[in-house]
Design a protein around this motif. Structure first.
Motif, PDB file in Angstrom:
ATOM      1  N   LYS A  18       0.839  -1.197   0.000  1.00 29.86           N
ATOM      2  CA  LYS A  18       0.000   0.000   0.000  1.00 29.86           C
ATOM      3  C   LYS A  18       0.878   1.252   0.000  1.00 29.86           C
ATOM      4  N   LYS A  19       0.418   2.258  -0.691  1.00 33.29           N
ATOM      5  CA  LYS A  19       1.177   3.504  -0.823  1.00 33.29           C
ATOM      6  C   LYS A  19       1.572   4.084   0.535  1.00 33.29           C
ATOM      7  N   ASP A  20       0.621   4.131   1.460  1.00 34.41           N
ATOM      8  CA  ASP A  20       0.879   4.714   2.774  1.00 34.41           C
ATOM      9  C   ASP A  20       0.981   3.659   3.874  1.00 34.41           C
ATOM     10  N   LEU A  80       2.549   0.786   6.430  1.00 33.44           N
ATOM     11  CA  LEU A  80       3.771   0.640   7.214  1.00 33.44           C
ATOM     12  C   LEU A  80       4.309  -0.781   7.187  1.00 33.44           C
TER      13      LEU A  80
END
Length: 95
Positions: free
Chosen positions: A46-48, A50
């Motif tokens: 996912k782009k954001d 963790l």
């Protein structure tokens, strides 16, 4: 842009001494490398993201005698099977 409509299904069932929570989605196909990276702490698709979600879930399950199994679905998507032992009441417990 995604060309699929991601949907998830959740099933909870008794499997002998264990309770299973099975979560299945119809996400995009994953390469072998992408599937293997699901187990790596700190990596996310996912782009954001963790990259902590599955690691935290696995750690919590294992700390309580359970396990997490990830299975690729041939038509695309992922099946996550969380297993936990069923706690039986102690008939000789305090009282």
């Amino acid at each position: 842009m995604n060309t699929y409509s991601e949907q998830s299904q959740v099933e909870i069932k008794n499997a002998g001494a264990d309770a299973l929570v099975i979560i299945e989605d119809n996400g995009p196909d994953m390469t072998d490398d992408q599937f293997a990276s699901l187990r790596n702490l700190g990596q996310s698709s996912k782009k954001d993201g963790l990259g902590l979600g599955l690691a935290i879930v696995r750690e919590l399950l294992e700390a309580n005698g359970g396990s997490l199994k990830l299975v690729r679905i041939p038509s695309g998507g992922l099946r996550c099977i969380a297993s936990l032992p069923i706690a039986l009441e102690d008939k000789d417990g305090p009282g």
